[in-house]
Write an enzyme that holds these catalytic residues in place. Sequence first.
Site, PDB file in Angstrom:
ATOM      1  N   SER A   1      26.196  12.868  79.139  1.00 51.82           N
ATOM      2  CA  SER A   1      26.577  13.167  80.526  1.00 51.82           C
ATOM      3  C   SER A   1      25.842  12.167  81.406  1.00 51.82           C
ATOM      4  CB  SER A   1      26.134  14.587  80.881  1.00 51.82           C
ATOM      5  OG  SER A   1      26.191  14.806  82.279  1.00 51.82           O
TER       6      SER A   1
ATOM      7  N   TYR B   1      20.010  21.494  80.809  1.00 48.49           N
ATOM      8  CA  TYR B   1      21.098  20.514  80.668  1.00 48.49           C
ATOM      9  C   TYR B   1      20.548  19.104  80.853  1.00 48.49           C
ATOM     10  CZ  TYR B   1      25.944  18.788  81.041  1.00 48.49           C
ATOM     11  OH  TYR B   1      27.141  18.145  80.832  1.00 48.49           O
TER      12      TYR B   1
ATOM     13  N   LYS C   1      20.574  16.592  77.674  1.00 51.20           N
ATOM     14  CA  LYS C   1      21.485  15.445  77.765  1.00 51.20           C
ATOM     15  C   LYS C   1      20.698  14.129  77.714  1.00 51.20           C
ATOM     16  CE  LYS C   1      25.520  17.500  77.746  1.00 51.20           C
ATOM     17  NZ  LYS C   1      26.498  17.264  76.659  1.00 51.20           N
TER      18      LYS C   1
HETATM   19  N1  LIG Z   1      32.957  18.739  82.875  1.00 54.23           N
HETATM   20  C1  LIG Z   1      32.019  17.919  83.316  1.00 54.23           C
HETATM   21  O1  LIG Z   1      31.834  17.764  84.541  1.00 54.23           O
HETATM   22  C2  LIG Z   1      31.153  17.153  82.353  1.00 54.23           C
HETATM   23  C3  LIG Z   1      30.397  16.075  82.864  1.00 54.23           C
HETATM   24  C4  LIG Z   1      29.583  15.356  81.990  1.00 54.23           C
HETATM   25  C5  LIG Z   1      29.540  15.686  80.652  1.00 54.23           C
HETATM   26  N2  LIG Z   1      30.287  16.733  80.185  1.00 54.23           N
HETATM   27  C6  LIG Z   1      30.175  17.031  78.761  1.00 54.23           C
HETATM   28  O2  LIG Z   1      31.446  16.897  78.161  1.00 54.23           O
HETATM   29  C7  LIG Z   1      31.530  17.750  77.009  1.00 54.23           C
HETATM   30  C8  LIG Z   1      32.791  18.569  77.095  1.00 54.23           C
HETATM   31  O3  LIG Z   1      32.687  19.376  78.260  1.00 54.23           O
HETATM   32  P1  LIG Z   1      33.939  19.993  79.022  1.00 54.23           P
HETATM   33  O4  LIG Z   1      33.722  19.748  80.451  1.00 54.23           O
HETATM   34  O5  LIG Z   1      35.207  19.593  78.375  1.00 54.23           O
HETATM   35  O6  LIG Z   1      33.613  21.536  78.770  1.00 54.23           O
HETATM   36  P2  LIG Z   1      34.538  22.787  78.384  1.00 54.23           P
HETATM   37  O7  LIG Z   1      33.647  23.953  78.565  1.00 54.23           O
HETATM   38  O8  LIG Z   1      35.832  22.700  79.102  1.00 54.23           O
HETATM   39  O9  LIG Z   1      34.817  22.529  76.832  1.00 54.23           O
HETATM   40  C9  LIG Z   1      33.778  22.529  75.900  1.00 54.23           C
HETATM   41  C10 LIG Z   1      34.305  23.079  74.593  1.00 54.23           C
HETATM   42  O10 LIG Z   1      33.226  23.058  73.655  1.00 54.23           O
HETATM   43  C11 LIG Z   1      33.287  24.247  72.903  1.00 54.23           C
HETATM   44  N3  LIG Z   1      31.977  24.569  72.348  1.00 54.23           N
HETATM   45  C12 LIG Z   1      30.866  24.985  73.026  1.00 54.23           C
HETATM   46  N4  LIG Z   1      29.881  25.232  72.147  1.00 54.23           N
HETATM   47  C13 LIG Z   1      30.375  24.967  70.910  1.00 54.23           C
HETATM   48  C14 LIG Z   1      29.827  25.062  69.615  1.00 54.23           C
HETATM   49  N5  LIG Z   1      28.571  25.488  69.415  1.00 54.23           N
HETATM   50  N6  LIG Z   1      30.606  24.709  68.564  1.00 54.23           N
HETATM   51  C15 LIG Z   1      31.890  24.284  68.757  1.00 54.23           C
HETATM   52  N7  LIG Z   1      32.438  24.193  69.973  1.00 54.23           N
HETATM   53  C16 LIG Z   1      31.701  24.547  71.031  1.00 54.23           C
HETATM   54  C17 LIG Z   1      33.749  25.295  73.883  1.00 54.23           C
HETATM   55  O11 LIG Z   1      34.290  26.442  73.212  1.00 54.23           O
HETATM   56  C18 LIG Z   1      34.777  24.518  74.702  1.00 54.23           C
HETATM   57  O12 LIG Z   1      36.076  24.639  74.153  1.00 54.23           O
HETATM   58  C19 LIG Z   1      30.236  18.557  77.006  1.00 54.23           C
HETATM   59  O13 LIG Z   1      29.308  17.979  76.103  1.00 54.23           O
HETATM   60  C20 LIG Z   1      29.739  18.437  78.431  1.00 54.23           C
HETATM   61  O14 LIG Z   1      28.347  18.615  78.532  1.00 54.23           O
HETATM   62  C21 LIG Z   1      31.079  17.458  80.997  1.00 54.23           C
END
Ligand SMILES: NC(=O)c1ccc[n+]([C@@H]2O[C@H](COP(=O)([O-])OP(=O)(O)OC[C@H]3O[C@@H](n4cnc5c(N)ncnc54)[C@H](O)[C@@H]3O)[C@@H](O)[C@H]2O)c1
Length: 262
Positions: A138, A151, A155
């Site tokens: 992230s 977080y 991260k």
């Molecule tokens: N959305 C944002 O603004 C953002 C920004 C920077 C980084 N990220 C990162 O991107 C990645 C995806 O995030 P997103 O926004 O799509 O989130 P999201 O919550 O929409 O999707 C995340 C998915 O991961 C699954 N998950 C969580 N824990 C798990 C586990 N232990 N085993 C298997 N699956 C698991 C959840 O069930 C979910 O389907 C994450 O690592 C998040 O930290 C997101």
Amino acid sequence: MELRGRIAVVTGAARGIGYALAERFVAEGAAGVTVVDLNPADCRAAAERLGPAALDIAADVSDEGDLATVIERTEAEVGPIDLFASNAGIGVAQGIEAADETWDRMWHVNVMAHVKAARLLVPRMIERGGGYLLNTASAAGLLAQIGDAPYSVTKHGAVALAEWLAITYGDQGIKVSCLCPQGVNTDMLTGGGSDELSLETVRAQGVIEPEDVADAVIAGLADERFLILPHPEVATYAQRRAGDPDRWLAGMRRLQARIGSS
Ligand SMILES: NC(=O)c1ccc[n+]([C@@H]2O[C@H](COP(=O)([O-])OP(=O)(O)OC[C@H]3O[C@@H](n4cnc5c(N)ncnc54)[C@H](O)[C@@H]3O)[C@@H](O)[C@H]2O)c1
């Protein structure tokens, strides 16, 4: 790396960024994409939407046995994994008051899952001449997440691990990219996983769609670039942080105060 004909695994692929990556890998001609997420029905539904190239395997990425099953089944049923996208991640929107169990869970999902995937796959990939690890961290891993201490810390750990993997195994054919978005319009942002302070911080910095992240990933993989920044301004923020940490911290405090009072 081009995706055509490749075999990929994407964790956290039932929704959000993971689903957009899986969808784009299929569109780019991947020979197989394994959809990994916690809930079997969600995995199945995502794989059905993705079509015949997709295999669904429910797994908890923090469990090394589950990850081993994902790798074994993908390689037995589809073929050798070319690209493993460790994308599943969680936020908590808490500070230092977060319970130890919460810190542990964040550590295991946001960092140890990447360690375990690499531990299981790197020896196999080296043996067959190479492979690609795409680890989702992230912008919080390069900067900080206002309102979320676990977080921010985990991260940063994910970025450090990706760097370590690239340094240690780069000369043995292991390519590593580290995906560091800011706000992306997913359940993580909108579905109650974030408090208002975190949310407002992210919104203030501009929110993009998961498909925009997938575009950046395809370009980053094609260039085999380590840092994939769907929000290019994050590179400038990281330079400012490195160049003058005190000034950067003062700016972050001003941002926090502005958001907290809006
Ligand atoms: N959305 C944002 O603004 C953002 C920004 C920077 C980084 N990220 C990162 O991107 C990645 C995806 O995030 P997103 O926004 O799509 O989130 P999201 O919550 O929409 O999707 C995340 C998915 O991961 C699954 N998950 C969580 N824990 C798990 C586990 N232990 N085993 C298997 N699956 C698991 C959840 O069930 C979910 O389907 C994450 O690592 C998040 O930290 C997101």
